[in-house]
Enzyme design. Structure first.
Site, short mmCIF file in Angstrom:
data_model
loop_
_atom_site.label_atom_id
_atom_site.label_comp_id
_atom_site.label_asym_id
_atom_site.label_seq_id
_atom_site.Cartn_x
_atom_site.Cartn_y
_atom_site.Cartn_z
CG ASP A 115 -8.49 -4.44 -2.65
OD1 ASP A 115 -9.69 -4.29 -2.42
OD2 ASP A 115 -7.76 -3.54 -3.12
CG HIS A 166 -2.03 0.97 1.14
ND1 HIS A 166 -1.90 2.30 1.49
CD2 HIS A 166 -3.29 0.82 0.69
CE1 HIS A 166 -3.05 2.90 1.26
NE2 HIS A 166 -3.90 2.04 0.78
#
Ligand code: ACO
Length: 427
Positions: free
Chosen positions: A361, A304
């Site tokens: 996710d 991320h």
């Protein structure tokens, strides 16, 4: 006296103001840098650039903190509903019971879409991706609902209309793509249950609403509801900075979210896990490929831009995944692969050294599969969840006196002056 930062360039020193946020983060105000020095900043991916000040969402990537309007994501996931969280983000405060009732009535009143919009759906090629369709349909709303005044009440109506209609449009796209009749929203069903009913009800097989599934969807959407200045939210703000209407700005956000490095990762994770299962690829080989600089393959659902630790949303999603599968006694072979892959990656030096952890996710696709959502609709589910955040950010930017037309600079590296060569003289 307020702190400043000194920059010395070309024999001249300028002092730039230092801005301090509520949580102590500091930012150098460079808004007069070019005027004072002739310099611009260079920041690919804008990873060090604060594009606005915002009172909506706080995240701390080092400590794994996420809060909406100051409330920790863990508390919202535990106690709130998606509808209430949407109100919180858009209006800035938790609703009273009266506010929430009025919000529910408005969401219900605006849940139908113009019948002519169905004709659009019929004409998209069958293989169209639902994100492309959703982005187009949201933009089309501007033509069907053109009265967009700038008064507070009118903006609230537009916002509620959008929150309600996007859910209907998303379910319609799924039904039509399957060749099934559209199911209309029901006034007796709350937001999440209504969506599930529009997706799955059938005259021959009525959809039975299960409160645990409704709760799972509500939490899924709460976890996605905002994430400060990410790629799609920045797209919404930047497009909106041209003072285009809300529908067009949100349509741009949906397009940005579609990409596999952003919201499309939830679909990409399931495709990756299915590939591992179907082709019998070993976990070791998957990690080798992810680490190989010459191979474009990446471990989807890992890493991320901001989190350098476990994404707090992923922790909640993982727990919910276990709960939903246990409750329905479902055995999803992809879950076992995901758990094995996660354990192997978290023990691998490359992933440790690069601070790569599961993001939201990684487990969300398995939850969506358990709810019955097809893989092609995963990113649409993310988009419905992110909508309150996009709207809140758009509203905030419209009210911000510092929000100007977004127009970055560049470092030109092309040729200096070039002569125009007539076509017959070109070699
Ligand atoms: N697998 C393998 N290596 C990775 C991964 C990954 N998933 N993510 C980052 N890296 C490596 C890069 O190769 C790079 O290595 P290097 O420094 O040795 O060259 C380093 O980590 C930094 O990567 P960047 O791409 O520069 O980091 P950035 O902050 O730009 O990327 C991103 C963040 C796009 C999310 C990236 O981690 C990624 O591609 N992840 C997979 C896709 C994904 O899951 N996206 C969803 C993000 S969450 C969201 O948007 C909802």
């Amino acid at each position: 006296m307020a702190e400043t930062v000194k920059i010395t360039f070309d024999g001249q020193t300028v002092e730039l103001p230092l801005l301090v946020g509520t949580e102590g983060e500091k930012a150098i105000d460079i808004s007069r840098l070019r005027a004072q020095t002739g310099l611009i900043t260079w920041d690919p991916g804008l990873a060090n650039t604060g594009s606005c000040s915002s009172a909506i969402t706080f995240m701390d990537g080092e400590r794994g903190i996420l809060r909406y309007r100051g409330i920790p994501i863990e508390e919202l996931a535990e106690h709130s509903s998606f509808k209430e969280t949407a109100f919180l983000l858009v209006h800035g405060v938790l609703p009273t019971r009266k506010d929430l009732n009025r919000f529910s009535v408005l969401l219900n009143d605006h849940s139908l879409v113009h019948e002519d919009m169905q004709i659009f759906y019929q004409n998209f090629p069958r293989a169209s991706h639902p994100m492309g369709i959703l982005s187009s349909m949201v933009n089309a709303l501007r033509s069907f609902y053109p009265v967009l005044s700038t008064g507070e009440e009118e903006i609230n109506i537009t916002v509620t209309r959008l929150l309600s209609k996007v859910r209907t449009l998303a379910a319609m796209s799924y039904r039509i793509s399957r060749g099934h009749k559209v199911v209309y929203p029901r006034p007796d069903l709350p937001y999440c249950a209504n969506f599930l009913n529009m997706m799955f009800d059938s005259p021959v097989n009525p959809y039975v609403i299960d409160e645990d599934i409704v709760r799972a969807l509500s939490v899924f959407w709460i976890l996605h509801a905002d994430h400060e200045q990410n790629c799609s939210t920045s797209a919404v703000r930047i497009v909106g900075s041209g003072r285009v209407n809300l529908y067009a700005s949100i349509s741009a956000g949906i397009a940005a979210l579609w990409g596999p490095l952003h919201g499309g990762a939830n679909q990409a994770v399931i495709e990756m896990l299915s590939m591992i299962k179907d082709q019998g690829v070993s976990i070791r080989r998957v990690l080798e490929r992810a680490k190989d600089r010459d191979d474009p393959f990446r471990l989807m659902g890992f890493g991320h831009r901001v989190y350098r630790t476990y994404d707090p949303r992923a922790k909640i999603m993982k727990k919910m995944c276990d709960r939903v599968l246990r409750k329905f006694n479902l055995q999803d072979p992809l879950l076992n692969i995901a758990q094995e892959l996660e354990a192997a990656a978290l023990a691998d030096d490359y992933f440790i050294d690069h601070n790569l952890y599961p993001n939201v996710d990684f487990y969300s696709g398995i939850v969506l599969r358990a709810i019955g959502i097809p893989t092609s609709m995963f990113t649409v589910m993310f988009a419905i969840g992110r909508l309150p955040g996009w709207i809140a950010q758009w509203k905030e930017s419209m009210d911000d006196p510092d929000w100007r037309l977004c127009r970055p600079r560049q470092l030109y590296i092309g040729p200096k002056i070039n002569a125009y060569v007539p076509i017959d003289e070109r070699g």
